[in-house]
Enzyme design. Structure first.
Site, PDB file in Angstrom:
ATOM      1  N   ASP A 136      30.846  93.712  41.772  1.00 20.62           N
ATOM      2  CA  ASP A 136      30.989  92.285  41.496  1.00 20.62           C
ATOM      3  C   ASP A 136      29.679  91.493  41.624  1.00 20.62           C
ATOM      4  O   ASP A 136      29.328  90.733  40.732  1.00 20.62           O
ATOM      5  CB  ASP A 136      32.074  91.691  42.427  1.00 20.62           C
ATOM      6  N   CYS A 180      47.337  79.349  29.682  1.00 22.94           N
ATOM      7  CA  CYS A 180      46.307  78.766  30.557  1.00 22.94           C
ATOM      8  C   CYS A 180      46.512  77.244  30.632  1.00 22.94           C
ATOM      9  O   CYS A 180      46.441  76.556  29.618  1.00 22.94           O
ATOM     10  CB  CYS A 180      44.907  79.096  30.038  1.00 22.94           C
ATOM     11  N   ASP A 240      46.342  83.330  38.952  1.00 20.29           N
ATOM     12  CA  ASP A 240      46.860  84.591  38.415  1.00 20.29           C
ATOM     13  C   ASP A 240      47.511  84.497  37.037  1.00 20.29           C
ATOM     14  O   ASP A 240      47.838  85.529  36.448  1.00 20.29           O
ATOM     15  CB  ASP A 240      47.927  85.166  39.371  1.00 20.29           C
ATOM     16  N   ASN A 259      36.677  77.212  63.069  1.00 17.15           N
ATOM     17  CA  ASN A 259      35.937  78.221  62.295  1.00 17.15           C
ATOM     18  C   ASN A 259      36.229  79.625  62.806  1.00 17.15           C
ATOM     19  O   ASN A 259      36.393  80.562  62.025  1.00 17.15           O
ATOM     20  CB  ASN A 259      34.424  77.980  62.399  1.00 17.15           C
TER      21      ASN A 259
END
Ligand code: SF4
Length: 381
Positions: free
Chosen positions: A134, A198, A241, A280
């Site tokens: 990636d 979409c 998705d 965090n």
């Protein structure tokens, strides 16, 4: 070195280490990609997450000087969740897209590629390799397409006929002159379900994605989300998705053969309100192993606020009011103000927004408070 035999052994070995498909392509430059990438950039369709150097994206030899072939691997991931958390009234949950289920695929595929590297070293002795998953210079999809893992579909994913498009891809550049495979036929045909489905028109033409309009990209930005997309993301906290879900080639694809890819229901559908005030440290512990956490806590929290607005969840109002005045991050204060206006129907919140506006220094946040007040006005408050 008998490269035919070595390839055969490699294919057999890959089955034993959790790789679903392996194909090999040449190390030729991806010349046809060059013009497409330039046009993509010029039209403003790039996400900005791409590798910054065009020539390196095209030419494998800039990543490994003596490269001869590229091994492309595919690892399938699940598409269905069997044990979804029970629905409880008032407990709203967000959703991480399927590409973020299980352990971060970058780690999983890197591990698989490392095993292949070790295997080849053992078989051949001195070879050179470079792993990419990636974030490497080359496009994983361009490599997988040319190697014949699948075809490059209209939704821009690679569809492997036997696996669908729910596959993670990785590449290993090698100095071994393996026999190579051929690309496979594009089977999208006249279908254009993904383009029609979409919600933002981000698939501007078959195989061309305007990343700026893609809801997956929008969930990953760190600033304010443009308002036009807020009503569209629903409860998605990361990714999107739809363009895979509607694809007929994914209809029966649900792969559970890799334990690392198995989703933890509480992690991929987390409760929204506790997420808003998470430290965090707690965020890292809960979500740090997932691909969807790569941009940190802020985009996920911003999206959680938008999801609560989507649900009009009144029990979130006390937390949102707290964030509006106390959170140091303008994006969180402003998005909270917008969400309060969407959810509330009472004078109490109107007063809180007006007070916050008086004390607010940040222009963007003030603007969001105005939007919140405008929603309340429309509702007669
Ligand atoms: Fe191709 Fe149809 Fe799938 Fe889109 S939905 S990727 S057009 S087969």
């Amino acid at each position: 070195m008998n490269v035919e035999l070595l390839k055969h052994k490699l294919l057999e070995y890959s089955k034993t280490i959790g790789i679903d498909k392996v194909r090999i392509t040449t190390a030729d430059p991806f010349l046809s990609l060059k013009d497409r990438l330039i046009a993509h950039q010029e039209k403003g369709y790039a996400s900005g997450f791409e590798h910054p150097h065009l020539e390196e994206r095209i030419d494998p030899s800039l990543s490994l000087k003596e490269v001869r072939t590229i091994i492309s691997i595919a690892v399938a991931y699940p598409s269905k969740l069997s044990d979804s958390p029970k629905r409880v009234k008032g407990e709203r949950r967000g959703f991480f897209s399927r590409s973020s289920w299980g352990i971060d695929y970058h780690d999983v595929l890197n591990d698989r590629l490392k095993k292949i590297e070790d295997f080849l070293m053992q078989e051949c002795g001195s070879i050179e390799t470079v792993r990419m998953v990636d974030t490497g210079a080359l496009s994983d999809r361009a490599v997988a397409e040319r190697a014949g893992i699948g075809w490059s579909a209209k939704n821009t994913f690679i569809i492997a006929p036997e696996l669908g498009s729910y596959v993670f891809l990785g590449n290993l550049l090698t100095t071994i002159p393996f026999p190579v495979d051929e690309p496979i036929e594009d089977l999208c045909g006249s279908c254009q379900k993904c383009i029609d489905a979409c919600p933002t028109g981000a698939l501007v033409e078959p195989g061309v994605l305007n990343a700026q309009a893609c809801l997956s990209y929008q969930t990953q930005t760190k600033g304010f989300m443009p308002e036009e997309y807020r009503s569209k993301i629903g409860n998605y906290l990361y990714g999107w998705d739809t363009c895979q879900l509607v694809c007929p080639y994914n209809r029966d694809q649900d792969h559970h053969q890799h334990v690392e890819m198995e989703p933890d229901p509480e992690k991929i559908k987390p409760l929204l309100i506790p997420l808003l005030t998470m430290s965090n440290k707690a965020f890292k512990k809960e979500f740090g192993h997932m691909a969807g956490s790569w941009r940190g806590k802020k985009p996920i929290q911003r999206n959680a606020i938008i999801a609560l607005a989507h649900y009009r969840e009144t029990s979130a109002l006390p937390t949102l009011l707290h964030l509006l005045t106390e959170d140091p991050r303008p994006v969180i204060r402003g998005t909270s103000a917008w969400a309060i206006g969407k959810i509330s129907e009472s004078k109490t919140e109107k007063k809180a927004l007006e007070d916050a506006k008086l004390n607010e220094q940040d222009e963007d946040v003030k603007n969001e408070i105005e939007k919140g007040l405008a929603f309340l006005k429309q509702k007669g408050e």
